[in-house]
Write an enzyme that holds these catalytic residues in place. Structure first.
Site, PDB file in Angstrom:
ATOM      1  N   HIS A   1      -8.551   4.770   3.407  1.00 17.53           N
ATOM      2  CA  HIS A   1      -7.918   3.936   4.376  1.00 17.53           C
ATOM      3  C   HIS A   1      -8.476   2.575   4.552  1.00 17.53           C
ATOM      4  CE1 HIS A   1      -5.772   7.346   5.133  1.00 17.53           C
ATOM      5  NE2 HIS A   1      -7.181   8.174   4.925  1.00 17.53           N
TER       6      HIS A   1
ATOM      7  N   ARG B   1      -1.111  10.350   2.754  1.00 17.13           N
ATOM      8  CA  ARG B   1      -0.856   9.143   2.095  1.00 17.13           C
ATOM      9  C   ARG B   1      -2.056   8.787   1.292  1.00 17.13           C
ATOM     10  NH1 ARG B   1      -1.998   8.248   7.589  1.00 17.13           N
ATOM     11  NH2 ARG B   1      -3.670   6.796   8.004  1.00 17.13           N
TER      12      ARG B   1
ATOM     13  N   ARG C   1      -7.500   1.716  -1.499  1.00 19.61           N
ATOM     14  CA  ARG C   1      -6.751   2.288  -0.366  1.00 19.61           C
ATOM     15  C   ARG C   1      -5.376   2.390  -0.748  1.00 19.61           C
ATOM     16  NH1 ARG C   1      -4.002  -1.997   4.053  1.00 19.61           N
ATOM     17  NH2 ARG C   1      -3.474  -0.438   5.375  1.00 19.61           N
ATOM     18  N   HIS C   2      -4.944   3.379   0.260  1.00 20.75           N
ATOM     19  CA  HIS C   2      -3.682   4.207  -0.194  1.00 20.75           C
ATOM     20  C   HIS C   2      -2.491   3.308  -0.196  1.00 20.75           C
ATOM     21  CE1 HIS C   2      -2.245   3.864   3.717  1.00 20.75           C
ATOM     22  NE2 HIS C   2      -3.355   3.864   4.499  1.00 20.75           N
TER      23      HIS C   2
ATOM     24  N   GLU D   1      -9.494   8.065   7.888  1.00 20.22           N
ATOM     25  CA  GLU D   1      -9.312   6.522   8.703  1.00 20.22           C
ATOM     26  C   GLU D   1      -9.861   6.825   9.971  1.00 20.22           C
ATOM     27  OE1 GLU D   1      -9.232   3.596   9.190  1.00 20.22           O
ATOM     28  OE2 GLU D   1      -7.289   2.789   8.887  1.00 20.22           O
TER      29      GLU D   1
END
Length: 189
Positions: free
Chosen positions: A137, A53, A6-7, A73
């Site tokens: 995401h 991101r 996950r970012h 996402e």
């Protein structure tokens, strides 16, 4: 091995907003988290959602980054950029109770699950025994975990995926994926 990453944090994360398809940069904390992720793993291949991101987090591995739209996402539609507290209790109940719930102008968890599963199945076939970092995401990571466990999108609301976390899925040719770890954050200490 498939690393579901996950970012790192953005200003919208810090403010408790639903980001969805908002294309934001990492904030200072997110850049710190990305550097720690990059130092903690050594993938052979790096795949990323096209949102900044995720790409900025993926770049911390120091390898070429392949962009794949299947790992975007969840599209929150009209809920993008809104605080969680602005979503009515009735809407939350409907959303949490129905994987086919569509936010106005958005996509359902079932739709997300289908596109992520297709992407992960493709990655597994293309990269076999290599270590692949897929930077994405919260919702696609949950979909990836559901894929590994052989369950559906209704599990999405029953798991928490921390910012800058890593979950690992073991891939073997001809075998089903196996969830090896979930929501690792020790690299952030």
């Amino acid at each position: 091995m498939l690393l579901l990453v996950r970012h790192g944090r953005t200003a919208a994360n810090a403010a408790g907003l639903l980001q969805g398809r908002m294309d934001l940069d990492l904030d200072d904390e997110g850049r710190r988290q990305a550097a720690l992720i990059g130092a903690s793993c050594t993938p052979d291949v790096v795949i990323s959602s096209p949102l900044r991101r995720a790409v900025q987090t993926a770049e911390a591995f120091g390898l070429p980054v392949e962009i794949d739209d299947r790992f975007l996402e969840l599209d929150y539609g009209e809920f993008d950029g809104r605080p969680l507290g602005e979503i009515s209790k009735e809407t939350w109940a409907a959303w949490r109770g129905d994987p086919d719930f569509l936010p106005p102008g958005g996509e359902s968890l079932r739709m997300l699950q289908q596109r992520v599963e297709a992407g992960l199945t493709d990655l597994a076939a293309r990269h076999g025994e290599r270590t692949v970092a897929m930077v994405s995401h919260v919702s696609p990571i949950k979909a990836g975990v559901a894929w590994a466990l052989g369950v559906g999108p209704e599990t999405s609301w029953r798991a928490h995926v921390a910012q800058a976390s890593i979950s690992r899925v073991r891939l073997s040719p001809g075998a089903v994926p196996v969830l090896a770890s979930f929501n690792e954050t020790s690299h952030l200490d």
